[in-house]
Design a protein around this motif. Structure first.
Motif, PDB file in Angstrom:
ATOM      1  N   GLY A   1      12.503  -6.149   9.097  1.00 60.31           N
ATOM      2  CA  GLY A   1      12.457  -5.402  10.361  1.00 60.31           C
ATOM      3  C   GLY A   1      12.299  -3.900  10.168  1.00 60.31           C
ATOM      4  O   GLY A   1      11.995  -3.178  11.117  1.00 60.31           O
ATOM      5  N   LYS A   2      12.490  -3.417   8.927  1.00 54.73           N
ATOM      6  CA  LYS A   2      12.284  -2.005   8.640  1.00 54.73           C
ATOM      7  C   LYS A   2      10.787  -1.743   8.483  1.00 54.73           C
ATOM      8  O   LYS A   2      10.005  -2.678   8.312  1.00 54.73           O
ATOM      9  CB  LYS A   2      13.038  -1.603   7.371  1.00 54.73           C
ATOM     10  N   VAL A   3      10.407  -0.470   8.507  1.00 55.02           N
ATOM     11  CA  VAL A   3       8.978  -0.149   8.546  1.00 55.02           C
ATOM     12  C   VAL A   3       8.542   0.665   7.330  1.00 55.02           C
ATOM     13  O   VAL A   3       8.979   1.803   7.135  1.00 55.02           O
ATOM     14  CB  VAL A   3       8.642   0.627   9.844  1.00 55.02           C
ATOM     15  N   LEU A   4       7.692   0.048   6.518  1.00 56.94           N
ATOM     16  CA  LEU A   4       7.131   0.723   5.344  1.00 56.94           C
ATOM     17  C   LEU A   4       6.038   1.690   5.804  1.00 56.94           C
ATOM     18  O   LEU A   4       5.143   1.303   6.563  1.00 56.94           O
ATOM     19  CB  LEU A   4       6.545  -0.316   4.381  1.00 56.94           C
ATOM     20  N   VAL A   5       6.111   2.932   5.322  1.00 53.77           N
ATOM     21  CA  VAL A   5       5.146   3.948   5.730  1.00 53.77           C
ATOM     22  C   VAL A   5       4.523   4.616   4.508  1.00 53.77           C
ATOM     23  O   VAL A   5       5.218   4.947   3.552  1.00 53.77           O
ATOM     24  CB  VAL A   5       5.819   5.049   6.590  1.00 53.77           C
ATOM     25  N   LYS A   6       3.202   4.762   4.546  1.00 57.87           N
ATOM     26  CA  LYS A   6       2.515   5.607   3.576  1.00 57.87           C
ATOM     27  C   LYS A   6       1.843   6.706   4.376  1.00 57.87           C
ATOM     28  O   LYS A   6       1.087   6.437   5.306  1.00 57.87           O
ATOM     29  CB  LYS A   6       1.478   4.813   2.782  1.00 57.87           C
ATOM     30  N   SER A   7       2.123   7.933   4.011  1.00 56.59           N
ATOM     31  CA  SER A   7       1.620   9.051   4.794  1.00 56.59           C
ATOM     32  C   SER A   7       1.133  10.165   3.881  1.00 56.59           C
ATOM     33  O   SER A   7       1.922  10.850   3.251  1.00 56.59           O
ATOM     34  CB  SER A   7       2.737   9.573   5.710  1.00 56.59           C
ATOM     35  N   ASN A   8      -0.187  10.304   3.782  1.00 50.86           N
ATOM     36  CA  ASN A   8      -0.743  11.471   3.110  1.00 50.86           C
ATOM     37  C   ASN A   8      -1.881  11.973   3.993  1.00 50.86           C
ATOM     38  O   ASN A   8      -2.097  11.473   5.085  1.00 50.86           O
ATOM     39  CB  ASN A   8      -1.195  11.124   1.680  1.00 50.86           C
ATOM     40  N   GLY A   9      -2.616  12.948   3.540  1.00 50.64           N
ATOM     41  CA  GLY A   9      -3.646  13.499   4.410  1.00 50.64           C
ATOM     42  C   GLY A   9      -4.631  12.460   4.914  1.00 50.64           C
ATOM     43  O   GLY A   9      -5.032  12.460   6.063  1.00 50.64           O
ATOM     44  N   LYS A  10      -4.982  11.542   4.017  1.00 52.15           N
ATOM     45  CA  LYS A  10      -6.021  10.561   4.331  1.00 52.15           C
ATOM     46  C   LYS A  10      -5.506   9.356   5.099  1.00 52.15           C
ATOM     47  O   LYS A  10      -6.112   8.907   6.067  1.00 52.15           O
ATOM     48  CB  LYS A  10      -6.641  10.062   3.012  1.00 52.15           C
ATOM     49  N   GLU A  11      -4.407   8.825   4.575  1.00 53.74           N
ATOM     50  CA  GLU A  11      -3.931   7.561   5.118  1.00 53.74           C
ATOM     51  C   GLU A  11      -2.574   7.709   5.786  1.00 53.74           C
ATOM     52  O   GLU A  11      -1.645   8.262   5.205  1.00 53.74           O
ATOM     53  CB  GLU A  11      -3.814   6.521   3.993  1.00 53.74           C
ATOM     54  N   ASN A  12      -2.490   7.197   6.984  1.00 54.06           N
ATOM     55  CA  ASN A  12      -1.217   7.137   7.677  1.00 54.06           C
ATOM     56  C   ASN A  12      -1.032   5.693   8.123  1.00 54.06           C
ATOM     57  O   ASN A  12      -1.571   5.275   9.144  1.00 54.06           O
ATOM     58  CB  ASN A  12      -1.201   8.097   8.860  1.00 54.06           C
ATOM     59  N   LEU A  13      -0.284   4.959   7.300  1.00 56.28           N
ATOM     60  CA  LEU A  13      -0.176   3.516   7.473  1.00 56.28           C
ATOM     61  C   LEU A  13       1.273   3.114   7.666  1.00 56.28           C
ATOM     62  O   LEU A  13       2.174   3.706   7.074  1.00 56.28           O
ATOM     63  CB  LEU A  13      -0.727   2.801   6.242  1.00 56.28           C
ATOM     64  N   ALA A  14       1.487   2.082   8.475  1.00 55.46           N
ATOM     65  CA  ALA A  14       2.843   1.575   8.671  1.00 55.46           C
ATOM     66  C   ALA A  14       2.818   0.074   8.903  1.00 55.46           C
ATOM     67  O   ALA A  14       1.909  -0.449   9.545  1.00 55.46           O
ATOM     68  CB  ALA A  14       3.510   2.273   9.855  1.00 55.46           C
ATOM     69  N   GLY A  15       3.819  -0.603   8.336  1.00 48.19           N
ATOM     70  CA  GLY A  15       3.934  -2.045   8.521  1.00 48.19           C
ATOM     71  C   GLY A  15       5.386  -2.475   8.549  1.00 48.19           C
ATOM     72  O   GLY A  15       6.188  -1.993   7.754  1.00 48.19           O
ATOM     73  N   LYS A  16       5.706  -3.352   9.470  1.00 49.25           N
ATOM     74  CA  LYS A  16       7.073  -3.892   9.563  1.00 49.25           C
ATOM     75  C   LYS A  16       7.272  -4.953   8.496  1.00 49.25           C
ATOM     76  O   LYS A  16       6.471  -5.893   8.383  1.00 49.25           O
ATOM     77  CB  LYS A  16       7.313  -4.497  10.950  1.00 49.25           C
ATOM     78  N   ILE A  17       8.329  -4.800   7.720  1.00 47.89           N
ATOM     79  CA  ILE A  17       8.602  -5.743   6.626  1.00 47.89           C
ATOM     80  C   ILE A  17       9.089  -7.069   7.205  1.00 47.89           C
ATOM     81  O   ILE A  17      10.067  -7.110   7.950  1.00 47.89           O
ATOM     82  CB  ILE A  17       9.653  -5.149   5.667  1.00 47.89           C
ATOM     83  N   VAL A  18       8.377  -8.149   6.846  1.00 47.84           N
ATOM     84  CA  VAL A  18       8.728  -9.460   7.407  1.00 47.84           C
ATOM     85  C   VAL A  18       9.106 -10.492   6.345  1.00 47.84           C
ATOM     86  O   VAL A  18       9.604 -11.569   6.675  1.00 47.84           O
ATOM     87  CB  VAL A  18       7.582 -10.022   8.289  1.00 47.84           C
TER      88      VAL A  18
END
Length: 204
Positions: A28-45
């Motif tokens: 239920g927590k949310v993995l985030v990758k955030s740099n200039g190019k990529e801003n990605l998020a996914g809920k851990i299931v």
DNA sequence: CCACGGATTGGCT
DNA sequence: GCCAATCCGTGGA
């Protein structure tokens, strides 16, 4: 009225607990990758716990090597490894320094940055709507969609590039438990945890 | 140095 | 459902 958006970044104290506890709480927590190019998020299931002392399937079983060194740090770092000549898998280091425990992230539900994830993983647009369920439904798929490789191993999860946000609390009755997938030793430990009936799981 | 096998995936039968 | 692909970490000689 106040609205609790629950978007706080998890702190070191969250990770520095017993690995099975952290594994369940990561759902239920949310993995985030955030740099200039990529801003990605996914809920851990879907996750699996690995324990250095009693678990022959863990990379940390047998002691420190060049590859698994980060697993022996205190919790709160990323451990990424390469396997089968093709795939990366990402883990969250947990527990106290020296324990060698980590949680494998096996599947996430895409939350943000869908277009980018699709490009990273398939290099094209989706063929059909169903393909969205093949985007991040496995440990190798998550790393491909998030473009994570060994260069990201050791990343501090309390930094601002890769981190995990607090999310919805998953109730015990909604958490499924099973044996872990794809291992050949310590096969009976029931350390795979997943959100029941979530469509983004690697398996049912 | 060399051999073995892997915390997977996708394609084919 | 079965199995090959494909690199590299690890351990033994």
């Amino acid at each position: 009225m106040t609205i609790n958006l629950s978007i706080k970044k998890l702190k070191k104290s969250f990770y520095r607990k017993e690995v099975v506890v952290v594994a369940r709480e990561l759902l239920g927590k949310v993995l985030v990758k955030s740099n200039g190019k990529e801003n990605l998020a996914g809920k851990i299931v879907e996750v699996e716990a690995y324990h250095g002392d009693i678990d022959e399937a863990a990379h940390s079983y047998g002691g420190i090597t060049e590859r698994n060194e980060i697993m022996f740090e205190a919790g709160g770092y990323l451990y990424v490894y390469f396997t089968y000549g093709a795939h990366h898998c990402c883990n969250v280091v947990t527990g106290k320094k020296g324990q060698g425990t980590a949680v494998l992230i096996r599947a996430v539900e895409p939350v943000f940055g869908l277009e980018r994830m699709i490009k990273n993983r398939f290099g094209r647009k989706l063929k059909n709507e169903k393909e969205i369920f093949n985007l991040t439904s496995g440990p190798g798929k998550v790393c491909q969609a998030f473009k994570l490789d060994r260069s990201h191993s050791g990343t501090d999860l309390t930094g601002d590039k890769i981190f995990i946000l607090d999310g919805v609390k998953i109730k015990s009755k909604d958490i499924g438990i099973s044996k872990r997938i794809g291992i050949t030793r310590s096969v009976d430990l029931p350390w795979r945890f997943f959100i029941k009936d979530n469509p983004y799981l690697s398996r049912k």
